[in-house]
Design an enzyme around this catalytic site. Structure first.
Site, short mmCIF file in Angstrom:
data_model
loop_
_atom_site.label_atom_id
_atom_site.label_comp_id
_atom_site.label_asym_id
_atom_site.label_seq_id
_atom_site.Cartn_x
_atom_site.Cartn_y
_atom_site.Cartn_z
N GLU A 147 -5.73 -8.25 -0.55
CA GLU A 147 -6.46 -8.08 0.87
C GLU A 147 -7.74 -7.71 0.49
OE1 GLU A 147 -4.88 -5.15 3.69
OE2 GLU A 147 -2.75 -5.62 3.16
N GLU A 184 0.81 -1.28 -0.16
CA GLU A 184 0.09 0.06 -0.02
C GLU A 184 0.83 1.14 0.06
OE1 GLU A 184 -3.06 -0.35 3.05
OE2 GLU A 184 -4.22 -1.66 1.89
#
Ligand code: AHR
Length: 511
Positions: free
Chosen positions: A292, A173
């Site tokens: 995710e 991320e």
């Protein structure tokens, strides 16, 4: 009563079922590792501290691949802290989760656990505070047979044979301003390209996943992927996707339709990959690792309060985002799994986040018991029964109105067909909150069918759509037989209760 018709034709397939679609995630966050998968001193712990009660549930859940060690955690993690004699390992501050990391559990401990759980390891490297040098050292440590500095250190640390880790995430991320070492797409794209190159020079059999957007509402979504892929297309094999879903302001209808949003998100990333491929005249195909995804009440009191509380002091493995999942959440998870399966030609890896305690299908208490959350069931059944080819379904269904996605099909479905076993597995959810749905499944070209099993997860007697499984009532919500499933003239008829997720396994005789 609402109605839906599904047509299945064995000639209309999408791809082989990618077994890595049923992945999970273990992060050094909250109580996922400590008091989750690992708790020396627990009555069920083995001599390495692995909780056997949790391991049993993990085996039953059936993840095929597990991402480790983060998550936001990895962007400040020094992997060398987690190797060598445990007594000599440093205690460190984990800034991502405001936690003290003891490093009692590290790479060797995770590899041993993964062997016990029979899962493939997907290792994430730190590209937040670190770079090319530490990444290539880790690949050498993990995968080189021996006779070099890092591989011999691994052997001295007790692992004679290489770990042979194939899947590697190039950071986590890094498009997110919250991430330690947050970068622009250009900064990250170049770093990912050079790190990937150096890692593959150590071991060219590895597969690499570049960081995509943290979710589709990021301001940079789309342009981030385009820039990163433009830099690193030839060096990487996958680009990641992440997204969490939650019911907002009691709008259950929109929440139950979130798979429509997931479909659109995936289609957008596929289009971006293919645009870069065409413009760059590349021949290989980059695929997606949706590494995710889950339901997470990130804006709910539960998660926010926990993190706020935790920030008052530095503690080891604090209780963090231990969301308690309801019947509604389980139905949504079932539809998200359907969306991933429907895109199995391009989404080749997916990881539900996370595995134990932290937004997880499995819960455990320190010194206490372990149990299955509601969302355990759709994952476990799909991981066990999705085999062979993914079928392209034609669905014609009554519509329900949603604020977020407009009118959507009342049912959500996916199916697989295994020629070798002569089995079709159908996964179907009824999004309707108050009406049952009568579903007919036309099995064109698959001949006579016999129902092998039919199970449904729905609101239990005496419960409501918010009912969940808790330590004192761990089996309040589960799978029960779906009664009244009939087969007539090549058509399967079933009635789904309101708010339900069902799995039907059929034996078919190919005509
Ligand atoms: O899974 C919880 C967190 O969600 C992960 O650490 C991070 O990658 C994401 O934002």
């Amino acid at each position: 009563m609402t109605r839906a018709r599904i047509t299945i034709d064995r000639d209309f397939t999408i791809a082989d079922v990618p077994r890595r679609l049923f992945g999970s995630f273990v992060e050094h966050m909250g109580r996922c590792v400590y008091t989750g998968i690992y708790e020396p001193g627990h009555p069920t712990a083995d001599d390495r501290g692995y909780r056997k009660d949790v391991l049993e549930l993990v085996r039953e859940l059936g993840p095929t691949v597990v991402r480790y060690p983060g998550g936001n955690f990895v962007s400040g993690y020094l992997w060398e802290d987690g190797i060598g004699p445990v007594a000599e390992r440093p205690r460190r501050i984990d800034g991502a989760w405001h936690t003290i990391e003891t490093n009692e559990f590290g790479l060797h401990e995770f590899m041993g656990w993964a062997r016990e759980a029979d899962v493939e390891v997907m290792e994430a490297i730190n590209l937040g505070t670190r770079g090319v040098e530490e990444a290539r050292a880790l690949v050498e440590y993990a995968n080189h047979p021996g006779g070099t500095y890092w591989s011999d250190l691994r052997r001295r640390n007790g692992a004679e044979d290489p770990f042979d880790i194939k899947l590697w995430c190039l950071g986590n991320e890094l498009d997110g301003p919250w991430q330690i070492g947050h970068k622009t797409a250009h900064e990250y794209g170049r770093l990912a390209q050079e790190t990937a190159k150096a890692m593959k020079l150590v071991d060219d059999s590895i597969e690499l996943i570049a960081v995509g957007s943290s979710n589709r509402y990021m301001e940079t979504f789309g342009s981030w992927e385009h820039t990163v892929l433009t830099h690193a297309y030839d060096e990487i094999d996958y680009i990641s996707m992440h997204e969490y879903y939650q019911e907002r302001s009691g709008d259950a209808a929109s929440f139950l339709a979130e798979a429509v949003g997931m479909d659109a998100f995936i289609d957008g990333v596929v289009a971006t990959i293919d645009a870069v491929k065409a413009a760059g005249k590349h021949t290989k195909q980059v695929d997606i690792s949706f590494d995710e995804w889950n339901v997470w009440y990130a804006e709910g009191l539960d998660s926010a309060d926990q993190i706020h509380q935790v920030k008052k002091e530095w503690r080891e493995h604090p209780r963090l985002i231990e969301d308690e999942y309801s019947v509604t959440d389980a139905v949504v998870v079932g539809t998200l799994l359907n969306s991933l399966l429907r895109h199995g030609d391009r989404v080749r890896i997916a990881n539900q986040a996370q595995l134990v305690n932290v937004i997880a299908p499995i819960r455990s208490e320190e010194g206490g018991s372990a149990w299955r959350q509601t969302i355990f069931w759709p994952f476990a059944r799909m991981a066990a029964l999705a085999r062979g080819q993914i079928l392209r379904l034609a669905v014609s269904a009554d519509q329900i109105a949603t604020e977020k996605f407009g009118d959507v099909d009342v049912i959500d479905a996916a199916a697989t067909w295994s020629e070798a076993d002569g089995r079709v597995a159908l996964f179907v959810a009824n999004r309707g909150l108050s009406e049952a749905s009568e579903v007919s499944v036309d099995l064109r070209g698959l001949g006579a069918a016999r129902v092998v099993s039919a199970e449904v997860l729905t609101i239990p007697e005496g419960g409501d759509r918010h009912t969940s499984n808790v330590e004192s009532a761990p089996d309040a919500v589960g799978l029960v037989p779906l009664t009244g499933v009939g087969v007539q003239d090549g058509t399967v008829h079933l009635t789904l209760p309101p708010l339900s997720w069902a799995v039907v396994e059929l034996e078919v005789a190919v005509s």
